[in-house]
Write an enzyme that holds these catalytic residues in place. Structure first.
Site, PDB file in Angstrom:
ATOM      1  N   LYS A   1       7.023  -6.605  14.331  1.00 27.62           N
ATOM      2  CA  LYS A   1       6.090  -5.589  14.842  1.00 27.62           C
ATOM      3  C   LYS A   1       4.759  -6.240  15.212  1.00 27.62           C
ATOM      4  O   LYS A   1       4.165  -5.928  16.251  1.00 27.62           O
ATOM      5  CB  LYS A   1       5.876  -4.485  13.794  1.00 27.62           C
ATOM      6  CG  LYS A   1       7.102  -3.607  13.613  1.00 27.62           C
ATOM      7  CD  LYS A   1       7.033  -2.715  12.382  1.00 27.62           C
ATOM      8  CE  LYS A   1       8.345  -1.969  12.183  1.00 27.62           C
ATOM      9  NZ  LYS A   1       8.430  -1.185  10.965  1.00 27.62           N
TER      10      LYS A   1
ATOM     11  N   GLN B   1       4.718  -0.116   5.920  1.00 28.95           N
ATOM     12  CA  GLN B   1       6.108  -0.593   5.962  1.00 28.95           C
ATOM     13  C   GLN B   1       6.876  -0.071   4.745  1.00 28.95           C
ATOM     14  O   GLN B   1       6.447  -0.250   3.611  1.00 28.95           O
ATOM     15  CB  GLN B   1       6.129  -2.140   6.000  1.00 28.95           C
ATOM     16  CG  GLN B   1       7.520  -2.732   6.129  1.00 28.95           C
ATOM     17  CD  GLN B   1       8.215  -2.359   7.439  1.00 28.95           C
ATOM     18  OE1 GLN B   1       7.611  -2.360   8.489  1.00 28.95           O
ATOM     19  NE2 GLN B   1       9.495  -2.019   7.361  1.00 28.95           N
TER      20      GLN B   1
ATOM     21  N   ASP C   1       3.608   6.174  12.944  1.00 27.67           N
ATOM     22  CA  ASP C   1       5.022   6.115  12.556  1.00 27.67           C
ATOM     23  C   ASP C   1       5.632   7.529  12.546  1.00 27.67           C
ATOM     24  O   ASP C   1       6.841   7.679  12.386  1.00 27.67           O
ATOM     25  CB  ASP C   1       5.136   5.481  11.165  1.00 27.67           C
ATOM     26  CG  ASP C   1       6.292   4.511  11.073  1.00 27.67           C
ATOM     27  OD1 ASP C   1       6.893   4.193  12.120  1.00 27.67           O
ATOM     28  OD2 ASP C   1       6.612   4.064   9.946  1.00 27.67           O
TER      29      ASP C   1
END
Ligand code: NAP
Length: 292
Positions: free
Chosen positions: A53, A97, A122
């Protein structure tokens, strides 16, 4: 033989466009879009995802702010880190994450809720998920968004209408990360949606009724060729490592490829699109801050 929809190529094209938009944002906002990436602990798989990412983000001209909390950190420190980032005006998005380490008594849902919904690129904050349920504007989660873009790419390559209203879509998996939000995105496009899960009866029959079939199960090669209707579009979200160390999806690729009209490979399908959608949400977030 079906068309193999190359998620790697599609994601590369999306990232090229994001790079141009980032340059434009840098001129108009006086800074590049910025994404804070929080990694807690040293889970090797999470480290690989964060590296991917970060690399893709930097290539798109996005500033990545690394926040690495050690293995012995705790929930209080994590919430503190998130709060600090929420208050930084030059940050456009926060990625936490997942999964969080089993040690340290972390509460994943509380941590997600601590992220400002305006920074939740997200798309996992309950407010954004509620907005999806309402069909209102908000951040959509990245993997389901990537799946929708792959379906559109399949329709484009097949030379058929992008109007999927009334089509039968079957999603296997009902996780909060993939299956559930994807079901709502398909509903937004007026598909008739069936959600399958571990208690579904006659799952093969349900799958055989699908014009669009998406597997997000986490079971290697779960969907067989005989489960798929001739000409269906099949999207494979699964990432599974076999005992031999090979990465395979949730679809029996060789069997299904012979029946479907379009199929995504693993690797090189949904994975790169998930990252592209995270970066796309970040660039959207920065763009919203430009005063016309
Ligand atoms: P998850 O939270 O474990 O959910 C799996 C879902 O599959 C659950 O809803 C479960 O049903 C259902 N399921 C499990 N076994 C089943 C069976 N035998 N028959 C029918 N349904 C079954 O997993 P996830 O986070 O959604 O991820 C799914 C897969 O996608 C994994 O392989 C993951 O690695 C991959 N993934 C890929 C990306 C990407 O970017 N490519 C992103 C996220 C996830 P119940 O609800 O009844 O338990």
């Amino acid at each position: 033989m079906s068309k193999i929809i190359d998620g790697k190529l599609l994601a590369a094209n999306i990232r090229a466009n994001l790079k141009e938009r980032s340059l434009d944002i840098a001129k108009r906002l006086g800074r590049a879009p910025a994404l804070a990436v929080i990694l807690v602990g040293s889970n090797p798989a999470s480290q690989v995802y964060v590296q991917a990412k970060t690399k893709a983000g930097r290539e798109c001209g996005i500033t990545i702010i690394d926040k690495h909390l050690s293995d012995d950190s705790n929930q209080t420190q994590l919430i503190q880190t998130i709060s600090e980032l929420n208050n930084r005006k030059e940050v456009d998005g926060i990625l936490l994450q997942l999964p969080l380490p089993k040690t340290g008594a972390f509460d994943e849902f509380e941590a997600i809720k601590a992220i400002s919904p305006q920074m939740d690129v997200d798309g996992l904050h309950p407010l954004n998920q509620g907005l999806l349920l309402r069909g209102a504007e908000g951040f959509r989660s990245c993997t389901p968004l990537g799946v929708m873009r792959l379906i559109d790419e399949a329709l484009r390559q097949l030379g058929v209408s992008s109007n999927i209203a009334g089509k039968k879509a079957v999603v296997i998996g009902r996780s909060i990360l993939v299956g559930k939000p994807l079901g709502f995105l398909l509903l937004e496009r007026n598909c008739t949606v069936t959600m399958c899960h571990s208690r579904t009866q006659n799952i093969e029959e349900e799958c055989r009724s699908a014009d669009i079939l998406v597997a997000a199960v986490g079971v290697p090669e779960f969907v067989k060729g005989s489960w798929v209707k001739q000409g269906a579009i099949v999207i494979d979200v699964g990432i599974n490592r076999t005992e031999a160390g090979k990465i395979v999806g949730d679809i029996q690729f060789n069997e299904v490829e012979a029946v479907a009209s379009a199929i995504t490979p693993v690797p090189g399908g949904v994975g790169p699109m998930t990252i592209a959608m995270l970066l796309s949400n970040t660039v959207d977030s920065a763009e919203r801050k430009i005063v016309p």
